[in-house]
Each structure stands twice: as C-alpha cells, then as structure tokens.
Design an enzyme around this catalytic site. Structure first.
Site, PDB file in Angstrom:
ATOM      1  N   LYS A  50       0.834  -1.209   0.000  1.00  0.00           N
ATOM      2  CA  LYS A  50       0.000   0.000   0.000  1.00  0.00           C
ATOM      3  C   LYS A  50       0.866   1.255   0.000  1.00  0.00           C
ATOM      4  O   LYS A  50       0.600   2.208  -0.748  1.00  0.00           O
ATOM      5  CB  LYS A  50      -0.927  -0.007   1.226  1.00  0.00           C
ATOM      6  CG  LYS A  50      -1.997  -1.083   1.185  1.00  0.00           C
ATOM      7  CD  LYS A  50      -2.845  -1.101   2.444  1.00  0.00           C
ATOM      8  CE  LYS A  50      -3.913  -2.169   2.369  1.00  0.00           C
ATOM      9  NZ  LYS A  50      -4.784  -2.225   3.559  1.00  0.00           N
ATOM     10  N   GLN A  94      -4.574  -1.096   9.604  1.00  0.00           N
ATOM     11  CA  GLN A  94      -4.400  -2.418   9.014  1.00  0.00           C
ATOM     12  C   GLN A  94      -4.948  -3.477   9.962  1.00  0.00           C
ATOM     13  O   GLN A  94      -4.585  -3.533  11.134  1.00  0.00           O
ATOM     14  CB  GLN A  94      -2.923  -2.690   8.727  1.00  0.00           C
ATOM     15  CG  GLN A  94      -2.674  -3.976   7.977  1.00  0.00           C
ATOM     16  CD  GLN A  94      -3.303  -4.007   6.592  1.00  0.00           C
ATOM     17  OE1 GLN A  94      -3.525  -2.963   5.973  1.00  0.00           O
ATOM     18  NE2 GLN A  94      -3.590  -5.186   6.099  1.00  0.00           N
ATOM     19  N   ASP A 117     -11.186   3.037   4.139  1.00  0.00           N
ATOM     20  CA  ASP A 117     -11.526   1.621   4.206  1.00  0.00           C
ATOM     21  C   ASP A 117     -13.040   1.413   4.233  1.00  0.00           C
ATOM     22  O   ASP A 117     -13.525   0.293   4.103  1.00  0.00           O
ATOM     23  CB  ASP A 117     -10.954   1.013   5.500  1.00  0.00           C
ATOM     24  CG  ASP A 117      -9.709   0.169   5.236  1.00  0.00           C
ATOM     25  OD1 ASP A 117      -8.928  -0.025   6.167  1.00  0.00           O
ATOM     26  OD2 ASP A 117      -9.529  -0.315   4.090  1.00  0.00           O
TER      27      ASP A 117
HETATM   28  N1  LIG Z   1      -7.600  -2.092   6.996  1.00  0.00           N
HETATM   29  C1  LIG Z   1      -7.677  -3.174   6.201  1.00  0.00           C
HETATM   30  N2  LIG Z   1      -7.138  -4.338   6.597  1.00  0.00           N
HETATM   31  C2  LIG Z   1      -7.233  -5.430   5.780  1.00  0.00           C
HETATM   32  C3  LIG Z   1      -7.836  -5.335   4.524  1.00  0.00           C
HETATM   33  C4  LIG Z   1      -8.415  -4.090   4.143  1.00  0.00           C
HETATM   34  O1  LIG Z   1      -9.019  -3.944   3.055  1.00  0.00           O
HETATM   35  N3  LIG Z   1      -8.304  -3.050   5.010  1.00  0.00           N
HETATM   36  N4  LIG Z   1      -7.836  -6.424   3.650  1.00  0.00           N
HETATM   37  C5  LIG Z   1      -7.071  -7.636   3.951  1.00  0.00           C
HETATM   38  C6  LIG Z   1      -5.634  -7.640   3.469  1.00  0.00           C
HETATM   39  N5  LIG Z   1      -5.308  -6.819   2.342  1.00  0.00           N
HETATM   40  C7  LIG Z   1      -5.285  -5.464   2.544  1.00  0.00           C
HETATM   41  O2  LIG Z   1      -4.894  -4.992   3.574  1.00  0.00           O
HETATM   42  C8  LIG Z   1      -4.711  -7.321   1.166  1.00  0.00           C
HETATM   43  C9  LIG Z   1      -4.602  -8.691   0.923  1.00  0.00           C
HETATM   44  C10 LIG Z   1      -3.932  -9.156  -0.213  1.00  0.00           C
HETATM   45  C11 LIG Z   1      -3.368  -8.266  -1.108  1.00  0.00           C
HETATM   46  C12 LIG Z   1      -2.625  -8.707  -2.315  1.00  0.00           C
HETATM   47  O3  LIG Z   1      -2.202  -7.898  -3.117  1.00  0.00           O
HETATM   48  N6  LIG Z   1      -2.392 -10.000  -2.422  1.00  0.00           N
HETATM   49  C13 LIG Z   1      -1.584 -10.503  -3.543  1.00  0.00           C
HETATM   50  C14 LIG Z   1      -0.536 -11.461  -3.001  1.00  0.00           C
HETATM   51  C15 LIG Z   1       0.369 -10.703  -2.027  1.00  0.00           C
HETATM   52  C16 LIG Z   1       1.295 -11.692  -1.295  1.00  0.00           C
HETATM   53  O4  LIG Z   1       2.345 -12.030  -1.871  1.00  0.00           O
HETATM   54  O5  LIG Z   1       0.896 -12.144  -0.202  1.00  0.00           O
HETATM   55  C17 LIG Z   1      -2.523 -11.222  -4.514  1.00  0.00           C
HETATM   56  O6  LIG Z   1      -3.570 -11.724  -4.058  1.00  0.00           O
HETATM   57  O7  LIG Z   1      -2.169 -11.257  -5.712  1.00  0.00           O
HETATM   58  C18 LIG Z   1      -3.484  -6.911  -0.886  1.00  0.00           C
HETATM   59  C19 LIG Z   1      -4.137  -6.440   0.253  1.00  0.00           C
HETATM   60  C20 LIG Z   1      -7.022  -7.834   5.457  1.00  0.00           C
HETATM   61  N7  LIG Z   1      -6.711  -6.619   6.176  1.00  0.00           N
END
Ligand SMILES: Nc1nc2c(c(=O)[nH]1)N[C@@H](CN(C=O)c1ccc(C(=O)N[C@@H](CCC(=O)O)C(=O)O)cc1)CN2
Length: 277
Positions: A50, A94, A117
């Site tokens: 992010k 987060q 969020d």
């Molecule tokens: N305040 C918040 N916390 C969390 C959120 C949110 O939207 N707001 N969502 C999830 C986690 N998340 C963002 O924080 C999130 C999860 C996964 C990815 C992502 O890009 N995943 C990649 C792989 C990344 C890796 O190597 O692990 C993919 O799926 O291609 C981005 C954001 C919980 N917490």
C-alpha cells in the site's frame, strides 16, 4: 470447459494509472496514513504494498508503525492526531489488530471523510442506506472486476459466502445496489454446496482454504475468490481452483485476482477523499 481467468493484476494496473493521472490534477498530493500495529508478517506485506503504490501514484506516505503491545488509549491518541492533521487525507488501520485492542472503537475515531476503508459506522450506515460514501476496498474491487469482465449483475443470482464487516456484508449490499438477487451464506448455512450451485456469480470470502470445490459451482458461473492463505505449497484461496477451473465460466486467481484490486480501490478512495475535502 476451462474457466476464463479474470486478471486482477491487469485491472489493478489500469486503475493505478487512472489514479496517478487524477492525483497529478489535484491542487496538492493526498496524504495516506497507514497504521500498522505489531509485526504480523502478512499485514506487513500488505502495508508495504500500500505504501509503495501510494508513493508511485504521487501521494504522500504518512505511515505509522505502532508496537504490538500498545494500549487502547495510546492507539486512540495516534488515530486522533492523524484525524486532526491537515496533511492527512486518508487513514486506515491495518486489520487484524492485536487482541488487546478494540478495533471497532479505534476505527470509529476515524473521521468519515478520511475513512478510505469504508469501515466506520458512518460509512457502513451510508452504504446500508444507499447514500454516497466511501466503500470498503475489497468488495468495491470485486465489483470493478465483474464490471471489467462484463458480468451482468441486474437480475443475476449472486451468492456471497462469508458475512464479515470487511467483505461479506458490504459485498452483499453492493451487489443488491446493482439489482442482483443476493444470498449470503455463512458457517451456519445448511448444505452450502447446494446454495452455492444456485449462483450465477459466486463470491467466496469465508476465510477457509479450498472451501469451495467443483461440486458447489454451477457450470458456467463466475467465481470470485477473495480468500488468501499462505500454505507450504504457496498462496491459495477459499476456492479449490484446480477443480473449479473445469466447471466455472470465469475465475479469479490467487494470487493475482482480488488482492491487487483491494489496494487499487484504496488508492481510488484516497483520491475521492481528497476531492471531497
Ligand atoms: N484495513 C484493512 N485491513 C485489511 C484489509 C483491508 O481492506 N483493510 N484487507 C485484507 C488484506 N489486504 C489489505 O490490507 C490485502 C490482501 C492481499 C493483497 C494482495 O495484493 N495479495 C496478492 C498477493 C500478495 C502476497 O504475496 O501475499 C494477490 O492476491 O495477488 C493486498 C491487500 C485484510 N486486512
């Protein structure tokens, strides 16, 4: 039949390019405050992404890393300082937070206009009432993928598996707002597979690895996998992609599907917050 892959990385890249253009046109760069509490490895990965993408889009990275044992009052004071800081356009905590903290109480200290969020009571209430406001990133990202893939939602039967505040509940409301007929499944749903098989659009956000297999997918359905799990074999989702790929009409991969869209929508929400300021 082999499902078409819905490429979240490609759609997220398009959104990020649009965001960068929008930021360049603003009178001043928005400031995104990401608050990470503790050292959970997965959370650290997401916050790092992010922050990097925020800077790449031309925004100010106003990060706060707090100790994992911080008390509620001290965490609240940090949120309050960010809330009052004019350089801060957007604030996100987060999730998950360490167990000693009351996440809902801390989230509700974020001013609605900085709640990128979309998790405050105010934002959730505005969504429930169909009023304008900032929406949670992952459900909004799912809608953007469905739109980019040309999935007709009006009149479609959408099944959402999971009822979290972060994904399941707002996902159902956003789909309802697009005139889909929505069913929400959860841990108490009897015969989950039978309910899922009714879906034209199946959104799986249960937090259970490989929960949904081919027997739960109607042939030709669009399947969106919101899950992300780190296993010895690498990353996987809530959908057993190996079996579902042979039945579904379209499927989001993990990684490379919904995840990148979550961050892209965060950046888009930050531009919206800046414009509303
Ligand atoms: N305040 C918040 N916390 C969390 C959120 C949110 O939207 N707001 N969502 C999830 C986690 N998340 C963002 O924080 C999130 C999860 C996964 C990815 C992502 O890009 N995943 C990649 C792989 C990344 C890796 O190597 O692990 C993919 O799926 O291609 C981005 C954001 C919980 N917490």
């Amino acid at each position: 039949m082999t499902a078409t892959t819905i490429d979240g990385r490609a759609v997220a890249a398009k959104v990020r390019a649009e965001v960068a253009r929008d930021v360049a046109a603003l009178p001043a760069p928005p400031g995104l405050a990401t608050v990470l509490v503790g050292d959970d490895p997965a959370s650290a990965v997401y916050v790092r992404s992010k922050r990097r993408q925020c800077v790449e889009a031309g925004m100010l990275d106003l990060h706060r890393h707090l100790p994992g044992d911080i008390e509620q009052s001290a965490a609240a004071a940090v949120v309050d300082r960010l809330a009052d800081d004019p350089r801060v356009t957007a604030i996100l905590l987060q999730l998950p937070l360490p167990p000693q903290l009351d996440a809902a109480a801390l989230i509700d200290r974020i001013p609605p206009e900085k709640d990128v969020d979309g998790l405050t009571e105010s934002s959730a209430g505005r969504l429930a009432l169909g009023r304008p406001g900032l929406r949670p990133c992952t459900p909004t990202g799912v809608l953007a993928l469905l739109d980019e893939h040309g999935v007709a939602l009006a009149g479609a039967h959408a099944v959402v598996v999971g009822r979290s505040d972060l994904v399941g509940k707002p996902m159902a409301q956003l789909l309802l707002g697009r005139d889909a007929t929505v069913t929400v499944c959860h841990s108490r749903t009897r015969d989950l597979a039978a309910t899922c098989r009714q879906a034209d659009v199946l959104v799986v956000a249960a937090g259970v690895p490989h929960l949904v297999t081919a027997n739960a997918v109607r042939p030709g359905a669009t399947v969106i996998d919101v899950g992300i799990h780190r296993t010895n074999a690498g990353l996987c989702g809530d959908v057993d992609a190996g079996s579902v790929r042979a039945v579904a009409g379209a499927l989001t991969p993990v990684p490379g599907g919904v995840g990148p869209m979550t961050i892209a929508m965060l950046l888009r929400n930050t531009v919206a917050a800046a414009r509303a300021h």
